[in-house]
Design a protein around this motif. Structure first.
Motif, PDB file in Angstrom:
ATOM      1  N   ILE A  74       2.447  -2.960   2.730  1.00 48.48           N
ATOM      2  CA  ILE A  74       3.150  -1.671   2.697  1.00 48.48           C
ATOM      3  C   ILE A  74       3.343  -1.220   4.142  1.00 48.48           C
ATOM      4  CG2 ILE A  74       3.035   0.734   1.924  1.00 48.48           C
ATOM      5  CD1 ILE A  74       1.131  -0.236  -0.318  1.00 48.48           C
ATOM      6  N   ALA A  77       4.157   3.489   7.964  1.00 48.56           N
ATOM      7  CA  ALA A  77       4.632   4.862   7.745  1.00 48.56           C
ATOM      8  C   ALA A  77       4.450   5.261   6.279  1.00 48.56           C
ATOM      9  CB  ALA A  77       6.094   4.979   8.155  1.00 48.56           C
ATOM     10  N   GLU A  78       4.708   4.329   5.381  1.00 49.85           N
ATOM     11  CA  GLU A  78       4.541   4.628   3.958  1.00 49.85           C
ATOM     12  C   GLU A  78       3.061   4.771   3.592  1.00 49.85           C
ATOM     13  OE1 GLU A  78       5.882   2.805  -0.344  1.00 49.85           O
ATOM     14  OE2 GLU A  78       7.030   2.238   1.448  1.00 49.85           O
ATOM     15  N   ARG A  79       2.213   3.916   4.198  1.00 44.47           N
ATOM     16  CA  ARG A  79       0.763   4.043   3.970  1.00 44.47           C
ATOM     17  C   ARG A  79       0.267   5.382   4.468  1.00 44.47           C
ATOM     18  NH1 ARG A  79       0.061  -1.101   6.319  1.00 44.47           N
ATOM     19  NH2 ARG A  79      -1.065  -0.085   7.993  1.00 44.47           N
ATOM     20  N   LYS A  80       0.783   5.813   5.621  1.00 44.28           N
ATOM     21  CA  LYS A  80       0.376   7.114   6.164  1.00 44.28           C
ATOM     22  C   LYS A  80       0.766   8.229   5.205  1.00 44.28           C
ATOM     23  CE  LYS A  80       0.644  10.239  10.114  1.00 44.28           C
ATOM     24  NZ  LYS A  80      -0.243  11.125   9.424  1.00 44.28           N
ATOM     25  N   LYS A  81       1.987   8.140   4.657  1.00 44.31           N
ATOM     26  CA  LYS A  81       2.423   9.156   3.701  1.00 44.31           C
ATOM     27  C   LYS A  81       1.530   9.125   2.458  1.00 44.31           C
ATOM     28  CE  LYS A  81       6.403  10.729   0.998  1.00 44.31           C
ATOM     29  NZ  LYS A  81       5.529  11.297   0.011  1.00 44.31           N
ATOM     30  N   MET A  82       1.206   7.933   1.964  1.00 45.19           N
ATOM     31  CA  MET A  82       0.323   7.811   0.800  1.00 45.19           C
ATOM     32  C   MET A  82      -1.046   8.415   1.104  1.00 45.19           C
ATOM     33  SD  MET A  82       1.355   3.907  -0.325  1.00 45.19           S
ATOM     34  CE  MET A  82      -0.051   3.686  -1.390  1.00 45.19           C
ATOM     35  N   ASP A  85      -0.789  12.157   1.188  1.00 43.90           N
ATOM     36  CA  ASP A  85      -0.734  12.658  -0.194  1.00 43.90           C
ATOM     37  C   ASP A  85      -2.126  12.646  -0.826  1.00 43.90           C
ATOM     38  OD1 ASP A  85       1.989  13.017   0.035  1.00 43.90           O
ATOM     39  OD2 ASP A  85       2.525  11.178  -1.062  1.00 43.90           O
ATOM     40  N   GLU A 153      -4.883   4.489   4.686  1.00 49.38           N
ATOM     41  CA  GLU A 153      -3.923   4.519   5.789  1.00 49.38           C
ATOM     42  C   GLU A 153      -4.018   3.261   6.649  1.00 49.38           C
ATOM     43  OE1 GLU A 153      -2.540   7.451   9.454  1.00 49.38           O
ATOM     44  OE2 GLU A 153      -3.924   8.184   7.921  1.00 49.38           O
TER      45      GLU A 153
END
Length: 194
Positions: A74, A77-82, A85, A153
């Motif tokens: 992943i 940036a997407e892991r950071k968003k996850m 969240d 993350e």
């Protein structure tokens, strides 16, 4: 009469009078107020345990994550968003445990006043209900929740899965300690006539 004897008699009267006043104050005001606190905490403990099926689901999810595709696949940036969240989802639980710890720490200090009014058994039950074990457990839960988001993350499947397993173990331990605290608080409430 000797001045020393008179001074000792006056001192004894002052001590007995002061103690009698404190005992009356404790009986009339402090004990009813403490009883409300203990009853609120008792109700809070009754509603705070984690269902066994949720704990089992967490352990199953941990196995899936630990054995699944690498989180590294992943994008960062997407892991950071996850992770952000997840932090937002866990924030109310973290706040609840922080408040729980603060309440337990403060309420544990109530025990000393019961020793002053010769209710040592009540003081011991209060200290046992608001035990160091449960206070320390809240610290471990808070650290675990924070670590969970960090490992997500970082894309570390194994660490993230272990965090979830650890959380499940902490919830089992919490349920046991909460049940013990609940029983002890019920004893305190009963002893104080509530």
């Amino acid at each position: 009469m000797d001045k020393k004897v008179l001074a000792l008699i006056i001192l004894a009267v002052v001590i007995v009078g002061g103690y009698t006043s404190y005992y009356a104050y404790a009986s009339i005001y402090l004990i009813p107020e403490d009883l409300k606190v203990f009853k609120d905490d008792l109700k809070s403990l009754e509603n705070s345990t984690f269902p066994a099926e949720n704990i089992t689901e967490m352990e199953q999810a941990a196995s899936v994550i630990g054995n699944g595709s690498s989180l590294q696949l992943i994008p960062a940036a997407e892991r950071k968003k996850m992770a952000d969240d997840l932090r937002n989802q866990l924030k109310p639980m973290q706040s609840q445990f922080e408040e729980f710890k603060q309440n337990f720490t403060n309420n544990r200090e109530i025990a000393s006043r019961y020793e002053l009014i010769f209710k040592g058994n009540v003081a011991n039950e209060i200290r046992a209900a608001y035990s160091d074990e449960i206070i320390n457990l809240t610290d471990r839960v808070i650290k675990n929740l924070q670590k969970m988001a960090i490992d997500l993350e970082n894309g570390d499947n194994v660490a993230y899965a272990n965090d979830i397993r650890e959380f499940a173990n902490l919830m089992r331990e919490y349920n046991k300690l909460a049940a013990d605290a609940e029983a002890r608080l019920q004893n305190v409430v009963n002893s104080l006539g509530g």
